[in-house]
Design a protein around this motif. Structure first.
Motif, PDB file in Angstrom:
ATOM      1  N   HIS A 176     -60.733  22.733 -23.613  1.00 43.04           N
ATOM      2  CA  HIS A 176     -61.907  22.701 -22.764  1.00 43.04           C
ATOM      3  C   HIS A 176     -62.305  21.261 -22.466  1.00 43.04           C
ATOM      4  O   HIS A 176     -62.172  20.383 -23.325  1.00 43.04           O
ATOM      5  CB  HIS A 176     -63.104  23.385 -23.449  1.00 43.04           C
ATOM      6  N   THR A 177     -62.814  21.045 -21.272  1.00 43.34           N
ATOM      7  CA  THR A 177     -63.475  19.780 -20.978  1.00 43.34           C
ATOM      8  C   THR A 177     -64.904  19.873 -21.503  1.00 43.34           C
ATOM      9  O   THR A 177     -65.396  20.968 -21.808  1.00 43.34           O
ATOM     10  CB  THR A 177     -63.505  19.522 -19.462  1.00 43.34           C
ATOM     11  N   PRO A 178     -65.617  18.743 -21.615  1.00 45.31           N
ATOM     12  CA  PRO A 178     -67.028  18.824 -22.009  1.00 45.31           C
ATOM     13  C   PRO A 178     -67.843  19.736 -21.096  1.00 45.31           C
ATOM     14  O   PRO A 178     -68.676  20.525 -21.573  1.00 45.31           O
ATOM     15  CB  PRO A 178     -67.491  17.366 -21.923  1.00 45.31           C
ATOM     16  N   ALA A 179     -67.616  19.656 -19.798  1.00 44.35           N
ATOM     17  CA  ALA A 179     -68.376  20.494 -18.866  1.00 44.35           C
ATOM     18  C   ALA A 179     -68.095  21.981 -19.109  1.00 44.35           C
ATOM     19  O   ALA A 179     -69.010  22.827 -19.063  1.00 44.35           O
ATOM     20  CB  ALA A 179     -68.043  20.121 -17.425  1.00 44.35           C
ATOM     21  N   GLU A 180     -66.840  22.320 -19.388  1.00 45.78           N
ATOM     22  CA  GLU A 180     -66.489  23.723 -19.630  1.00 45.78           C
ATOM     23  C   GLU A 180     -67.151  24.253 -20.897  1.00 45.78           C
ATOM     24  O   GLU A 180     -67.656  25.382 -20.929  1.00 45.78           O
ATOM     25  CB  GLU A 180     -64.967  23.865 -19.717  1.00 45.78           C
ATOM     26  N   LEU A 181     -67.151  23.435 -21.949  1.00 47.14           N
ATOM     27  CA  LEU A 181     -67.788  23.884 -23.189  1.00 47.14           C
ATOM     28  C   LEU A 181     -69.297  24.026 -23.012  1.00 47.14           C
ATOM     29  O   LEU A 181     -69.903  24.982 -23.490  1.00 47.14           O
ATOM     30  CB  LEU A 181     -67.491  22.908 -24.332  1.00 47.14           C
ATOM     31  N   PHE A 185     -71.458  27.337 -23.726  1.00 42.32           N
ATOM     32  CA  PHE A 185     -72.623  27.389 -24.615  1.00 42.32           C
ATOM     33  C   PHE A 185     -73.830  27.962 -23.870  1.00 42.32           C
ATOM     34  O   PHE A 185     -74.596  28.776 -24.400  1.00 42.32           O
ATOM     35  CB  PHE A 185     -72.968  25.992 -25.147  1.00 42.32           C
ATOM     36  N   GLU A 186     -74.019  27.521 -22.637  1.00 42.19           N
ATOM     37  CA  GLU A 186     -75.149  28.000 -21.842  1.00 42.19           C
ATOM     38  C   GLU A 186     -75.047  29.511 -21.608  1.00 42.19           C
ATOM     39  O   GLU A 186     -76.030  30.247 -21.722  1.00 42.19           O
ATOM     40  CB  GLU A 186     -75.177  27.248 -20.507  1.00 42.19           C
ATOM     41  N   LYS A 187     -73.850  29.961 -21.286  1.00 41.92           N
ATOM     42  CA  LYS A 187     -73.635  31.383 -21.027  1.00 41.92           C
ATOM     43  C   LYS A 187     -73.924  32.221 -22.269  1.00 41.92           C
ATOM     44  O   LYS A 187     -74.483  33.327 -22.183  1.00 41.92           O
ATOM     45  CB  LYS A 187     -72.190  31.602 -20.568  1.00 41.92           C
ATOM     46  N   LEU A 188     -73.540  31.702 -23.430  1.00 36.25           N
ATOM     47  CA  LEU A 188     -73.724  32.444 -24.688  1.00 36.25           C
ATOM     48  C   LEU A 188     -75.140  32.313 -25.241  1.00 36.25           C
ATOM     49  O   LEU A 188     -75.491  32.992 -26.208  1.00 36.25           O
ATOM     50  CB  LEU A 188     -72.718  31.936 -25.726  1.00 36.25           C
ATOM     51  N   GLY A 189     -75.931  31.418 -24.655  1.00 32.16           N
ATOM     52  CA  GLY A 189     -77.287  31.215 -25.163  1.00 32.16           C
ATOM     53  C   GLY A 189     -77.351  30.360 -26.408  1.00 32.16           C
ATOM     54  O   GLY A 189     -78.346  30.383 -27.133  1.00 32.16           O
ATOM     55  N   TRP A 190     -76.312  29.548 -26.636  1.00 31.74           N
ATOM     56  CA  TRP A 190     -76.289  28.671 -27.805  1.00 31.74           C
ATOM     57  C   TRP A 190     -77.115  27.416 -27.494  1.00 31.74           C
ATOM     58  O   TRP A 190     -76.845  26.710 -26.519  1.00 31.74           O
ATOM     59  CB  TRP A 190     -74.865  28.256 -28.151  1.00 31.74           C
TER      60      TRP A 190
END
Length: 574
Positions: A176-181, A185-190
């Motif tokens: 993953h790139t930083p943007a992808e991670l 995280f945003e999608k998972l609500g982390w």
């Protein structure tokens, strides 16, 4: 608490890849620029520059930035950055470059990944760099040794424009790139994420450390192992990735994510730890786990030097964590207490006299090579199974027998006998890479200068490493007079299997008396220049696995001595 939300993510790391149409145009025009083929370390650095992992850097450092980083651990704008990120090139290329020019940066297949706008070209003081960054100029430190032996003497600095990221043919779902991670995280609500850096397989101890850190920080967990260039002695990442996948099932569902980091480690101790924290912040972490000896070289034995005091890495990160915006999750050295059936602080165990157990990576490899099991307290069956796949018993490992010695010492004869013995055994494919045969078929264009002899041995080492990697037996019999070259071949091969250096120590007088080809006589007359043992030195191996003198032994007797050592060490089926 330093940081409990995602406030740092408002300053997203800057990726340096340009739009597709612009990249296509730049790729075309880059054919007009001088080019540089990136080393594996440079490829790792470039990828993290391009994807934002090294943000806020916008290219390879110019001289002024480099000087400020090694002296103060800060960039020109005052931001903390502890590690010089430089592009080293050889002198012949450096002499053709000038500030204001451009340089195409290519992978090993000739694809242009980026273009560097040249701002600076200079020759650094490597000793000063070593002392500032590594805290020592001793080449016993593997990072310092790499700096002096493998890094070119000229640095080129400037901004880069990215065309494409380096290609990875494996484990795509875990890259993953930083943007992808951050999007994930945003999608998972982390909102809070603890990063865990490792270059070793993970077992119950590492699981315990990471789970404790996640609970303490009330955070989710990013397992972020290094798969670029790790430390000498680390297991190759293909093997480690299987262990990381196997351990994932033991975390609570939804707690952890595995992502592979294409980082080239420097092993710079406290500076390394601070650097790792900055990189993990760019990948979206709010916390970062730091151990007692984070970022330093492995210490395989007590007699080896300790370059950094215990907990020095934690102390440096604690000093700067508020400023860089990521909170340290420290942990102490743990060991397993059988009486309590849990992992406890090793210092507490020593103070109370509690029995405390642990296994080093070397001990694990030794046990697996002897077909021994690992204790249940140490790991899980699924992880053990993954390890066994890459740590077969010695009798099934790929190995290289590397004979070295003077011309006429008997190494070629012994190599041929051992070749026949392994063929007779028939359990593994075996290849003979005799010096004369390789000269005719692989290095016929080379002469006998030091540079050409060095290149010839490195070619033999490359072929032997490929054979060893695929579980075969490579038997090599060059003169190989230079210790540095032999060490380089050893390092290359030991990534994939066993390297058995066999020094055929027959004296010069005996070798010269055998002189069937008349080479020594020609060398004495000056007809053959730079002849090993006469007009060019032979550097005697200091610690070969086997040393044998054929002066008073027949070839078959000497071969039997080698056979018995291989049998004792488990490389021959009993």
């Amino acid at each position: 608490m330093l940081q409990t939300m995602n406030e740092s993510r408002n300053n997203l790391p800057r990726a340096l890849i340009i739009h597709e149409a612009d990249a296509a145009a730049l790729k075309t025009t880059s054919g007009e620029y001088p080019s540089h083929t990136l080393s594996p370390r440079q490829t790792c650095d470039l990828e993290l520059l391009l994807n934002g992992g090294f943000s806020p850097l916008t290219g390879f450092m110019d001289r002024q930035t480099y000087e400020k980083v090694i002296e103060e651990m800060r960039l020109g704008d005052g931001a903390i950055w502890p590690m010089p990120i430089v592009l080293d090139v050889n002198r012949s290329l450096a002499e053709t470059l000038a500030p204001g020019g451009r340089l195409a940066l290519q992978d090993d297949e000739g694809f242009t990944l980026a273009v560097l706008d040249i701002e600076d070209i200079w020759k650094p003081d490597k000793r000063r760099e070593a002392e500032k960054v590594y805290g020592t100029a001793s080449q016993e430190h593997p990072g310092v040794r790499t700096l002096f032996e493998d890094i070119h003497d000229h640095y080129v600095g400037g901004r880069i424009t990215g065309i494409q990221l380096p290609m990875h043919p494996d484990y795509e779902e875990f890259r993953h790139t930083p943007a992808e991670l951050r999007r994930l995280f945003e999608k998972l609500g982390w909102r809070r994420i603890v990063g865990f850096h490792t270059s070793q397989p993970m077992h119950r101890l590492q699981w315990e450390i990471t789970l404790r850190a996640a609970k303490t920080a009330q955070a989710h967990l990013l397992l972020h192992p290094v798969v670029g260039i790790s430390r000498p002695g680390d297991l190759v990442y293909h093997a480690r990735a299987k262990c990381y996948q196997a351990i994932g099932q033991y975390y609570p569902h939804g707690l952890s994510i595995l992502s592979l980091l294409p980082l080239a480690m420097r092993m710079a101790g406290p500076r390394e730890a601070l650097w790792h924290a900055l990189i993990r912040k760019n990948y979206g972490c709010t916390h970062f786990i730091i151990g007692s000896n984070h970022g330093g070289p492995w210490q395989a034995a007590e007699a080896e030097p300790k370059f950094y005091p215990p907990y020095a890495a934690q102390e440096l990160l604690a000093e700067h964590q508020q400023e860089i915006g990521i909170e340290m999750a420290p942990f102490k050295q743990l060991c397993y207490a059988p009486r309590q059936n849990r992992f406890i602080d090793q210092i507490d165990a020593e103070d109370t006299g509690e029995e405390c157990l642990g296994l080093s990576a070397r001990e694990v490899a030794e046990r697996l090579s002897r077909k021994e099991n690992l204790p249940d307290w140490f790991t899980w069956p699924q992880v053990l199974e993954a390890l066994r796949a890459v740590h077969p018993p010695r009798s099934r490992q790929g190995i290289t027998l590397f004979f070295t010695g003077l011309s006429g010492s008997g190494k070629s004869t012994l190599a041929k006998i051992m070749y026949g013995k392994f063929l007779e055994q028939g359990s593994r494919a075996v290849t003979l890479l005799d010096g004369d045969i390789v000269r005719r078929n692989l290095s016929s264009e080379l002469g006998f200068s030091k540079a050409h002899r060095d290149l010839n041995i490195r070619r033999i080492g490359f072929v032997a490493a490929e054979i060893t990697k695929n579980g075969g037996i490579a038997i090599c019999a060059p003169i190989a007079p230079y210790a540095e070259t032999r060490d380089a071949v050893r390092s290359l091969i030991e990534e994939h299997g066993a390297f058995i250096e066999i020094h055929v120590s027959t004296s010069l007088e005996i070798c010269e008396s055998r002189d069937r080809k008349g080479l020594y006589a020609k060398a004495r007359k000056g007809i053959i220049p730079e002849f090993t043992g006469i007009s060019d030195p032979y550097e005697v191996p200091e610690n070969p696995e086997i040393r044998i003198d054929t002066a008073d032994l027949s070839p078959m007797q000497a071969a039997q001595e080698i056979f018995l050592v291989l049998l004792r060490e488990g490389y021959w089926d009993s």
